[in-house]
Motif scaffolding. Structure first.
Motif, short mmCIF file in Angstrom:
data_model
loop_
_atom_site.label_atom_id
_atom_site.label_comp_id
_atom_site.label_asym_id
_atom_site.label_seq_id
_atom_site.Cartn_x
_atom_site.Cartn_y
_atom_site.Cartn_z
N SER A 43 -47.12 -42.66 -12.58
CA SER A 43 -45.88 -41.92 -12.35
C SER A 43 -44.65 -42.69 -12.61
O SER A 43 -43.74 -41.87 -12.89
CB SER A 43 -45.86 -42.12 -10.47
N GLY A 44 -44.83 -43.71 -13.10
CA GLY A 44 -43.87 -44.19 -13.90
C GLY A 44 -42.61 -44.89 -12.60
O GLY A 44 -41.47 -45.12 -12.89
N LEU A 45 -43.14 -44.74 -11.20
CA LEU A 45 -42.01 -45.18 -10.25
C LEU A 45 -42.61 -46.48 -9.70
O LEU A 45 -43.68 -47.01 -10.00
CB LEU A 45 -42.49 -44.00 -8.99
N PRO A 46 -41.75 -47.08 -8.93
CA PRO A 46 -41.88 -48.51 -8.44
C PRO A 46 -42.57 -48.77 -7.28
O PRO A 46 -42.40 -48.06 -6.26
CB PRO A 46 -40.51 -49.01 -8.36
N LEU A 95 -46.52 -50.92 -14.98
CA LEU A 95 -46.25 -51.03 -14.06
C LEU A 95 -45.03 -51.45 -13.56
O LEU A 95 -44.57 -52.63 -14.00
CB LEU A 95 -47.42 -51.60 -12.97
N LYS A 96 -44.10 -50.66 -12.59
CA LYS A 96 -42.88 -51.45 -12.11
C LYS A 96 -42.86 -51.73 -10.84
O LYS A 96 -43.43 -51.04 -9.94
CB LYS A 96 -41.84 -50.15 -12.37
N VAL A 97 -42.34 -52.96 -10.48
CA VAL A 97 -42.22 -53.50 -9.24
C VAL A 97 -40.62 -53.87 -8.85
O VAL A 97 -40.02 -54.65 -9.84
CB VAL A 97 -43.16 -54.79 -9.18
N CYS A 98 -40.21 -53.55 -7.74
CA CYS A 98 -38.91 -53.95 -7.41
C CYS A 98 -38.81 -54.91 -6.28
O CYS A 98 -39.46 -54.39 -5.21
CB CYS A 98 -38.09 -52.55 -7.25
N ASN A 148 -41.69 -56.29 -16.21
CA ASN A 148 -42.40 -55.44 -15.10
C ASN A 148 -41.59 -55.41 -13.87
O ASN A 148 -41.62 -54.66 -12.97
CB ASN A 148 -43.69 -55.94 -14.72
N CYS A 149 -40.38 -56.43 -13.75
CA CYS A 149 -39.82 -56.37 -12.40
C CYS A 149 -38.40 -56.36 -12.34
O CYS A 149 -37.61 -56.62 -13.23
CB CYS A 149 -40.13 -57.94 -12.03
N TRP A 150 -37.90 -55.64 -11.37
CA TRP A 150 -36.43 -55.43 -11.06
C TRP A 150 -36.12 -56.15 -9.59
O TRP A 150 -36.81 -56.34 -8.78
CB TRP A 150 -36.16 -53.57 -10.68
N PHE A 151 -34.62 -56.33 -9.38
CA PHE A 151 -34.31 -57.19 -8.24
C PHE A 151 -33.24 -56.41 -7.83
O PHE A 151 -32.21 -56.08 -8.56
CB PHE A 151 -34.00 -58.53 -8.83
N ARG A 168 -40.10 -41.45 -4.41
CA ARG A 168 -39.58 -42.09 -5.59
C ARG A 168 -40.15 -43.44 -5.57
O ARG A 168 -39.58 -44.35 -6.35
CB ARG A 168 -38.19 -41.88 -5.63
N GLY A 169 -41.10 -43.77 -4.65
CA GLY A 169 -41.80 -45.21 -4.90
C GLY A 169 -42.41 -45.43 -3.75
O GLY A 169 -42.73 -44.62 -2.71
N LEU A 170 -43.12 -46.50 -3.53
CA LEU A 170 -44.09 -47.13 -2.53
C LEU A 170 -43.67 -48.33 -1.91
O LEU A 170 -43.23 -49.42 -2.62
CB LEU A 170 -45.33 -47.28 -3.34
N PHE A 171 -43.63 -48.40 -0.54
CA PHE A 171 -43.34 -49.69 0.39
C PHE A 171 -44.42 -50.62 0.04
O PHE A 171 -45.70 -50.30 0.38
CB PHE A 171 -43.01 -49.30 1.58
N VAL A 172 -44.28 -51.97 -0.59
CA VAL A 172 -45.26 -52.95 -0.53
C VAL A 172 -45.02 -54.15 0.22
O VAL A 172 -43.99 -54.66 -0.03
CB VAL A 172 -45.45 -53.34 -2.00
N PRO A 173 -45.81 -54.31 1.14
CA PRO A 173 -45.45 -55.58 2.03
C PRO A 173 -45.78 -56.73 1.44
O PRO A 173 -46.90 -57.01 0.52
CB PRO A 173 -46.61 -55.31 3.06
#
Length: 374
Positions: A197-200, A258-261, A303-306, A168-173
């Motif tokens: 994918s619509g996933l973050p 794009l979605k980034v959390c 684009n961003c979630w927290f 359900r998402g990707l780890f982004v360093p």
């Protein structure tokens, strides 16, 4: 009301990589061994990454002042719910939490090797283990894929494999990887998959001992200020430049959906960053290399979630500034700087919010962002 913990961790079983790696890599598995002084040491890529203090990788269940005395082992800092799916389910039930988003622990440490095939195998083995962990908690876990950002082609392939398995998402360093900032077009094949994918992509705090992800390095002089300084400032110190790169390097211009959390850094700094970047962009934006069609704050709002910390006092303000659909919460279970009372604390923190805002933060926003059914 749906309740979803958007920052929970796995404490990887010590034998995970020996079990899940292909035979060709098993002799170089990530592992815990006895150290020369009789304690434990963590081996990654045949290098000692941590010569002691492994209980501190977890430790929410231990007295903090005793964790680094040598009294406890890595296993002591790993509650059963941190590695066993059934036990995690029981913990969630006790907490009154419906689901959780899971991140690694050993996986947030540096992999000190230039052997790309080995790093790729490490990532795939962890992801395969996550599939088995999810099977014990159907519908309650959002697994986050871990990939080798130093090998973009392999990373894109691994992400595709994981998405097909229900991740359900990707780890982004939040760091510069081999000279490439997070917002660089170098990673566009990864970002394109996530947008589709619509996933973050989940910017999550990492542990580093050198490089761009060691914020305020010059301040770690003797006598040290201790872990309050490192844990208190390290997370926003990583997130602010990483997210700013995504905005100013035009990532959200190239991938508008794009979605980034941002995870494990709180939410209160988001409004400050939006105002700060807008002001400087208005004055200096024409001097930047990448032209932007929106104000920096507008990309963040779009684009961003927290993920808020359980006791943050700015949650209501950030719902107004960033967006009512953009704030989540997380426990950071079972890490040393987390508390087992996190679910009760977040409930207290949002108690005075309107019902719709309270529901959004506690789980409704997470259900949409991570496409969860719980």
């Amino acid at each position: 009301m749906t309740v979803i913990d958007c920052d929970s961790h796995i404490m990887e079983p010590a034998g995970l990589w020996r079990e899940y790696l292909p035979e060709a890599f098993k002799d170089r598995a990530i592992r815990i061994e006895a150290g020369p002084g009789g304690g434990e040491q963590l081996i990654i890529g045949e290098q000692v990454v941590m010569p002691g203090g492994l209980a501190g990788l977890g430790g929410a269940n231990l007295p903090r002042e005793e964790i680094f005395t040598g009294k406890y082992s890595y296993a002591d800092g790993c509650p059963a719910a941190s590695y066993d799916g059934k036990a995690r389910g029981e913990l969630l039930d006790d907490w009154g939490v419906d689901g959780c988003v899971i991140f690694p622990t050993i996986g947030i440490l540096p992999f000190p090797t230039d052997d790309m095939a080995l790093i790729n195998a490490y990532c795939a083995a962890y992801n395969d283990w996550q599939v088995d962990f999810m099977a014990d908690l159907p519908g309650r876990v959002a697994a986050i894929a871990v990939v080798n950002w130093r090998d973009v082609e392999a990373a894109a392939a691994e992400l595709k494999r994981c998405l097909a398995k229900g991740f359900r998402g990707l780890f982004v360093p939040p760091e510069v990887v081999d000279g490439h900032r997070p917002g660089s077009s170098h990673f566009d094949s990864i970002w394109a998959q996530l947008e589709e994918s619509g996933l973050p992509g989940c910017l999550h705090v990492i542990v580093r001992f050198s490089g761009s992800a060691v914020p305020f390095a010059g301040w770690h002089s003797e006598p040290r200020m201790g872990p309050v300084f490192g844990f208190g400032l390290g997370a926003p110190g990583q997130m602010i430049p990483a997210l700013t790169s995504m905005v100013l390097d035009g990532l959200f211009e190239r991938f508008p959906a794009l979605k980034v959390c941002s995870v494990e850094a709180g939410c209160g700094w988001a409004g400050y960053l939006m105002d700060r970047l807008d002001e400087k962009s208005a004055l200096l934006g024409k001097l930047t290399a990448t032209p932007l069609s929106l104000k920096p704050s507008e990309y963040i709002q779009r684009n961003c979630w927290f993920v808020a910390e359980p006791e943050e006092r700015t949650i209501d303000a950030m719902l107004s500034i960033v967006g009512e659909d953009k704030i989540l919460w997380g426990s950071d279970f079972p890490h040393i700087d987390s508390t087992l009372d996190a679910p009760n604390l977040i409930r207290e923190s949002v108690a005075a919010l309107s019902e719709s805002r309270r529901d959004a933060v506690m789980g409704a926003n997470a259900r949409v962002l991570f496409q969860m059914d719980c």
